[in-house]
Design an enzyme around this catalytic site. Structure first.
Site, short mmCIF file in Angstrom:
data_model
loop_
_atom_site.label_atom_id
_atom_site.label_comp_id
_atom_site.label_asym_id
_atom_site.label_seq_id
_atom_site.Cartn_x
_atom_site.Cartn_y
_atom_site.Cartn_z
N GLN A 8 31.64 37.29 39.90
CA GLN A 8 31.05 37.22 40.94
C GLN A 8 31.45 38.51 41.94
O GLN A 8 32.29 39.09 41.91
CB GLN A 8 31.70 36.01 42.20
N ASN B 107 39.54 28.73 34.01
CA ASN B 107 39.04 29.99 34.19
C ASN B 107 38.86 30.33 35.76
O ASN B 107 38.24 29.32 36.32
CB ASN B 107 37.63 30.18 33.75
N ARG C 80 56.25 24.27 36.04
CA ARG C 80 56.81 24.04 37.64
C ARG C 80 55.70 24.30 38.58
O ARG C 80 55.81 24.02 39.80
CB ARG C 80 57.89 25.03 37.96
N GLY D 126 34.53 29.11 22.35
CA GLY D 126 35.57 29.87 21.47
C GLY D 126 35.95 31.01 21.99
O GLY D 126 36.75 31.76 21.53
N ILE D 127 35.26 31.45 23.21
CA ILE D 127 35.77 32.81 23.83
C ILE D 127 36.48 32.38 25.28
O ILE D 127 37.62 33.09 25.49
CB ILE D 127 34.28 33.58 24.20
N ASP E 109 27.74 27.64 31.20
CA ASP E 109 27.80 28.70 32.00
C ASP E 109 27.14 29.88 31.22
O ASP E 109 27.52 31.12 31.38
CB ASP E 109 29.42 29.20 32.13
N ALA F 255 31.81 37.23 31.71
CA ALA F 255 30.70 37.21 32.55
C ALA F 255 29.87 36.10 32.15
O ALA F 255 28.86 36.46 31.55
CB ALA F 255 30.03 38.38 32.71
N GLY F 256 30.21 34.89 32.40
CA GLY F 256 29.65 33.56 31.97
C GLY F 256 29.61 33.70 30.40
O GLY F 256 30.46 34.34 29.49
#
Length: 376
Positions: free
Chosen positions: A139, A216, A224, A245-246, A270, A304-305
């Site tokens: 962002q 993310n 804790r 998977g990333i 996303d 980035a997405g």
């Protein structure tokens, strides 16, 4: 249209042998296998018959972004998403100021609920600008501000109430009051946050029910200091997960389903404009993005997405060891419930929209796609 003798995915999240009748834009009957007759019959023997995918967090695809702010770009996204099996999506914003968001939403107003261009835009996921700058991810920091309910309400009214999800960092000044008010209008999600367990717990106590792309842009889950993830496990109705998977290791994908169960996880893409496109340079939220072999990053390496569509995220989750029924529920039923659309779509149920896929059991690829009863 009769879809005969398929393995039909029910609203209980399991497969049964059944026939499904579509009429107009509706599912009108689900009956025992090989019992329905009609003029048009599609033999679905050996196939899955499932709801269309519901992506509640996606920014763009096929070279276009929701935040480009044009009806043409939304149509491009709709066509691509419809071609891969997504039948409903939420156009997702980035952190921008109110004038920019106003232009984006004015364009969206021309496309909400519109049929005939593939997947149907059914609302907005307002991701930003009410974030913690320390967890901004991809962002743009210059647009990030503290929660402002009056700004949100003006934009909500502009869309005719079509903001279905708004994201906020609950530790920010005014966030709890924002959550209390905004949750009366739409789903509120915890996102891009440095919140502690107790701060997240307070957010859930005041109306937040959702958590954006779990793990993310939030504190790590430790033994804790369980943070947002720990609070979500105790209190959230739904959590999002990017299973490309990333963003997450396959073991984490499996662990999320173990921790949250089959009813609370929403798979999301996303995805940004590089989804469905070749390697190259793209943009997200006004920033350069480089996509190589499915991984999209800013110049500094920040993810980035994603460049992966939701149906592929579903297939990868299954490949990681998640049962088909569980992954499919997380990509259809659960997201529809999370944004208040389950009465209308998200399951193979008489009376609901005829958003239906006929899917190969081996590849999990949709072979036939119906959106609103129309074969694509």
């Amino acid at each position: 249209m009769i879809l005969r003798n398929g393995s039909v995915f029910t609203d209980l999240g399991r497969f049964i042998p059944a026939d499904v009748e579509l009429e107009g834009d509706r599912i009108v009957r689900v009956a025992p296998a090989n019992t329905l007759e009609g003029d048009e019959v599609l033999d679905c023997t050996g196939k899955y018959v499932t709801p269309g995918f519901v992506d509640i967090h996606m920014h763009g695809a096929f070279g276009s972004d929701f935040c480009d702010g044009t009806a043409e770009d939304i149509c491009t996204i709709s066509r691509y998403e419809g071609s891969v099996g997504v039948t409903t999506f939420m156009g997702t914003t980035m952190a921008f100021d109110e004038p920019i968001l106003t232009g984006i939403f004015e364009a969206a107003n021309t496309r909400f609920g519109k049929e005939g261009e593939g997947a149907v835009l059914r609302g907005v996921n307002m991701e930003g600008p009410f974030f913690n700058k320390s967890k901004k991810g991809a962002q743009a920091e210059k647009y990030i501000v503290d929660p402002d309910f009056d700004m949100f309400k003006r934009l909500y009214d502009l869309t005719g109430g079509n903001i279905r999800l708004v994201d906020v960092a609950p530790e920010l000044p005014g966030a709890v009051e924002f959550i209390r008010k905004a949750s009366q209008l739409c789903t509120v999600s915890i996102a891009h946050t440095s919140a502690t367990y107790d701060e997240a717990k307070e957010a859930f106590a005041n109306g937040a029910t959702h958590t954006t792309h779990l793990f993310n842009a939030m504190p790590a889950f430790t033994h804790r200091a369980p943070g947002v993830v720990g609070a979500a496990s105790d209190y959230a109705a739904h959590v999002e997960m990017i299973s490309d998977g990333i963003h997450l290791h396959p073991a984490v994908v499996r662990a999320v389903f173990s921790l949250f169960g089959a009813d609370r996880v929403c798979l999301i893409s996303d995805s940004m404009r590089a989804a469905g496109m070749p390697n190259g340079e793209y943009s997200l939220g006004g920033q350069k993005v480089f996509m190589t072999d499915g991984k999209a990053t800013l110049e500094d390496g920040t993810i980035a997405g994603s460049a992966t569509c939701l149906p592929e995220c579903f297939r990868r989750a299954v490949g990681f060891g998640v049962p088909v029924e569980t992954a499919l529920k997380a990509a259809t039923i659960n997201p529809a419930k999370a944004v208040g659309l389950f009465d209308e779509l998200g399951s193979i149920t008489a009376g609901k929209r005829a958003d239906v896929l006929v899917m190969d059991k081996g590849t999990l690829q949709p072979e036939v796609i119906f959106i609103g009863g129309k074969r694509q």
